[in-house]
Design an enzyme around this catalytic site. Sequence first.
Site, PDB file in Angstrom:
ATOM      1  N   ASN A 146      -1.095  -3.536   2.098  1.00 25.46           N
ATOM      2  CA  ASN A 146      -0.794  -2.512   1.102  1.00 25.46           C
ATOM      3  C   ASN A 146       0.687  -2.412   0.759  1.00 25.46           C
ATOM      4  O   ASN A 146       1.052  -1.780  -0.229  1.00 25.46           O
ATOM      5  CB  ASN A 146      -1.297  -1.141   1.583  1.00 25.46           C
ATOM      6  CG  ASN A 146      -0.669  -0.723   2.904  1.00 25.46           C
ATOM      7  OD1 ASN A 146      -0.789  -1.438   3.896  1.00 25.46           O
ATOM      8  ND2 ASN A 146      -0.025   0.430   2.942  1.00 25.46           N
ATOM      9  N   GLN A 174      -6.975  -2.692  -0.668  1.00 28.35           N
ATOM     10  CA  GLN A 174      -6.109  -3.323  -1.673  1.00 28.35           C
ATOM     11  C   GLN A 174      -6.681  -4.647  -2.172  1.00 28.35           C
ATOM     12  O   GLN A 174      -6.116  -5.256  -3.089  1.00 28.35           O
ATOM     13  CB  GLN A 174      -4.710  -3.564  -1.088  1.00 28.35           C
ATOM     14  CG  GLN A 174      -3.954  -2.312  -0.725  1.00 28.35           C
ATOM     15  CD  GLN A 174      -3.480  -1.515  -1.933  1.00 28.35           C
ATOM     16  OE1 GLN A 174      -3.469  -2.008  -3.059  1.00 28.35           O
ATOM     17  NE2 GLN A 174      -3.105  -0.269  -1.705  1.00 28.35           N
ATOM     18  N   CYS A 320       1.666   6.975   2.874  1.00 26.30           N
ATOM     19  CA  CYS A 320       0.971   7.793   3.875  1.00 26.30           C
ATOM     20  C   CYS A 320       1.912   8.391   4.914  1.00 26.30           C
ATOM     21  O   CYS A 320       1.509   8.687   6.033  1.00 26.30           O
ATOM     22  CB  CYS A 320      -0.109   6.962   4.564  1.00 26.30           C
ATOM     23  SG  CYS A 320      -1.418   6.487   3.425  1.00 26.30           S
TER      24      CYS A 320
END
Length: 377
Positions: A146, A174, A320
Amino acid sequence: MSIYVDYAATTPIDEEILKSMLDSAGKFGNPSSIHRIGKEAKAFYETSRKMIAKRLNAYPDEIVFTGSATEANNTVIKSAAGFYNKPHIITTKVEHASVKETYAELEETCDVTYLNVDENGQISIDELKSALTEETKLVSIIMVNNETGTIQPMAEIAETMKDSTALLHVDAVQAFKQLPIDVEALNCDFLTMSGHKLHAPKGIGVLYVKRNTHLKRMITGGSQERERRAGTENTLYAHAMMKAVEQADDKREENTEVLKTLKETLLTELEKQEVPFEVNGDIHTQTNHIVNVYFPWSTSEYLLTAMDMAGIYASGGSACNAGTVQPSHVIKAMYDENRAGSSIRFSFGEQLTEDDMKYIAEKLKTIYTGLSKHGFI
């Protein structure tokens, strides 16, 4: 001017998907109800499951709808960890936080091996072979990273594990929009996907669970999803997920060409503008929708702020970390902390143009020139 180059973090909801959701909003019944309205909602919901299964070359009963890929990843890992007594589990040092942090929490009850990656971000098949033992119960691999777009050698991984009793968990969040996904070819036992990376709304994910594979549910309180995830089914978002999967699958080749042009244009323009940079990893083993760039003359935090002021919205890595700018653990694993602290992820959508890429390169040149002029380089 406003240019969003953070599609790996999330994507805008596609207008066709949104319209289809609104057109289907009348199917509001609870699929667990036995009356006609409930049965209509159930049929609507199961259609979404069947269509997604078809695109993955799976059976409908192998598809579980979740609230996110994070939930799906957690469910797989915690299920395996709880089923065995101190199992040996293998993963990599470049997993998404929903995998990486879950394993970190389980290190007291599991024997976890973290595979290294090379400067291209790929694991060593020989290291995987050496790590596999009779006690290995689960292997978790991110198919497309990612933060860098690095593609792991999934065919070789499947071949390496074919004689092992360990289960294979593939994070394909992804991957799906960029690469065709066939769960039979991958020979995986679990696979996870996310709607909001495919222009569906946030709040819907998919978990593939191979038939006759143990999965302990993480959410209890109902028998939904064949007793694998409790909670009233999110019929409308499952429909959106189905539409997003179909759209991504049907337009993959077309979109890939657009994304390839965008990536090549950005790198070419940076060279033309004489902005010092290096690509993290090898573009030949990456997808086209992500490029992670090292700028040795500044820091990620400064560059993100300066680009934001210029209307360019990128990221320093995964989204995140609750909005913080932290050195990417992925780039640290590939190189070192210093490089991680000066790297930027640009991720593209087919809505962008070559002129957008030229604008980004020009603004980075302005930032570089300004720092140089004032003696900060």
